[in-house]
Design an enzyme around this catalytic site. Sequence first.
Site, PDB file in Angstrom:
ATOM      1  N   GLY A 107       0.647  -1.257  -0.121  1.00 36.68           N
ATOM      2  CA  GLY A 107      -0.008  -0.146   0.027  1.00 36.68           C
ATOM      3  C   GLY A 107       0.932   1.292  -0.070  1.00 36.68           C
ATOM      4  O   GLY A 107       2.051   1.090  -0.034  1.00 36.68           O
ATOM      5  N   LYS A 130       4.173  12.604  -2.070  1.00 41.09           N
ATOM      6  CA  LYS A 130       5.132  11.602  -1.745  1.00 41.09           C
ATOM      7  C   LYS A 130       5.991  12.141  -0.546  1.00 41.09           C
ATOM      8  O   LYS A 130       6.865  13.018  -0.773  1.00 41.09           O
ATOM      9  CB  LYS A 130       6.088  10.928  -2.768  1.00 41.09           C
ATOM     10  N   ASP A 277       4.155  -4.233  -7.324  1.00 40.87           N
ATOM     11  CA  ASP A 277       3.741  -2.947  -6.887  1.00 40.87           C
ATOM     12  C   ASP A 277       4.270  -1.702  -7.322  1.00 40.87           C
ATOM     13  O   ASP A 277       3.893  -0.723  -7.205  1.00 40.87           O
ATOM     14  CB  ASP A 277       3.882  -3.352  -5.250  1.00 40.87           C
TER      15      ASP A 277
END
Length: 531
Positions: A107, A130, A277
């Site tokens: 995640g 971020k 991911d």
Amino acid sequence: MPSKAQQFHQAAFRNSFVEGLRGETKINLQPRQVPGFHYSPVQPTPVADPRLLAWSAELAAFLGLEQPPERGPAVDALAGNLIVDSMRPFAARYGGHQFGNWAGQLGDGRAMSLGELTAQDGTTWEIQLKGAGPTPYSRRADGRAVLRSSVREFLCSEAMHHLGVPTTRALSLVATGDTVVRDMFYNGNPQPEPGAIVARVAPTFVRFGNFQILAAHGETDNLRALADYVICHHFPDLGEPSAEVYLRWFAEVGRRTAVMVAQWMSVGFVHGVMNTDNMSILGLTIDYGPYGWLEPYEPDWTPNTTDFATHRYAFGQQPRVALWNLMQLAQALTPLVPDVQALRQGLDEYVTTLNTTRHQLMLRKLGLTEQATADDQALAATLLEALAAAAVDMTVFFRRLAHAAPALLAVDHNEETVFQEVLNAAAYPESNSAALLPWLRQYAQRLRQESAAPEAIRASMLAANPKYVLRNYLAQQAIEAAETGDLAPLNRLMEVLKTPFAEQPEHNELAAKRPEWAREKPGSATLSCSS
């Protein structure tokens, strides 16, 4: 008509991901498993003193945004200190295979999306911070990012865009005024470093891992809802979601992934951490961590210290790894299609597109037409073998070869002298540049079969072979200067990388091969996943 440019904090955000998919109802930033949901609502954690360090003017203009002053409400919003009413910040839930092993829930651990803005052309773009603080997916981390990794992400996102490589973008780089403790090489030597936040931009940040986590937990309804959302919002030309459309969509994901990887291989880019991911469902380069550019042409080279044992994500392995990652995505999508064998068509599409695109890009780099001889496939393959044997600088070699093309086509030039000039320019002390001579002789013969004028061939080759790429040592120099408050090297590098195929002779030193001092210097040669 394009709307008038406005400050970031005055923009109206849309929230299709939050409104169209299943999320938790309450904000809870405690690290935990989040079964049954696509995302969690979050709030950024305020920072001490947000200050704008860098801004992508071209991207901002496309999004209809004005450049803000160094401090103020717009920068507060870009740092997460100000959340306007139309934002609904969220962190996405996903899992993934890391270095070939299933890692379970991962995640958005240090990223959070604020919502979507409508660009001047009517398209929608998600804005993600971020380094804005912890989320439920942060595990044991703090959700922050350091200046060095944020500079690298900001620079490389924009550099890749201007190279023509599919990529996420970066809008801004903001210093936080806080320090973040990181162990750069995981060697038991943590140090406080200045913190920073990047605002990155893409149509969506959905990854292969978003589907994998849902399949792994048997959440078929959520899996179908996510696939339907992605198709309706980002692949509308495929039609209304159905079993047949899921198959066509997977094939399109394969095609886009192949184009992206072919572009990486063409410019010598090494992602460094191709976990599932870190694979965009749109075929965009995403998550700029321990990346690098080939300098000596070494197919087994990886910039990622974490990967030194296996070299799983080395330059030459990237096409194979992308296919493996697509196989994991296909496995996750099996609950949506009655004939799972039909998903193989998407894998075949990847292989076919990759091979075709790589060959086309190589012909462009060599100044050869696509209606060329049947021997051109072998010529290209032989070149890759010769480059590996020679270990010359990839970027310099192709750029100098472009400049040499007219001389190779002239009857009164000594081709051996031309070859030596190209090789001398591209060679490192450890290079065996003579290994390229047999190939260069073959190439010169093939080049003379072209009917275009020599200068036209040279111009087409220069347009396919960049002079400037974001070498790690250049990024490290910009980082070290920025850490002292000097932004001039960062700004200069950013400007030069906007036109990487132009000569820009006043910036020749930024096109130089890696200097010897950078061979082993941390940040200039190898990196870790530390941020």
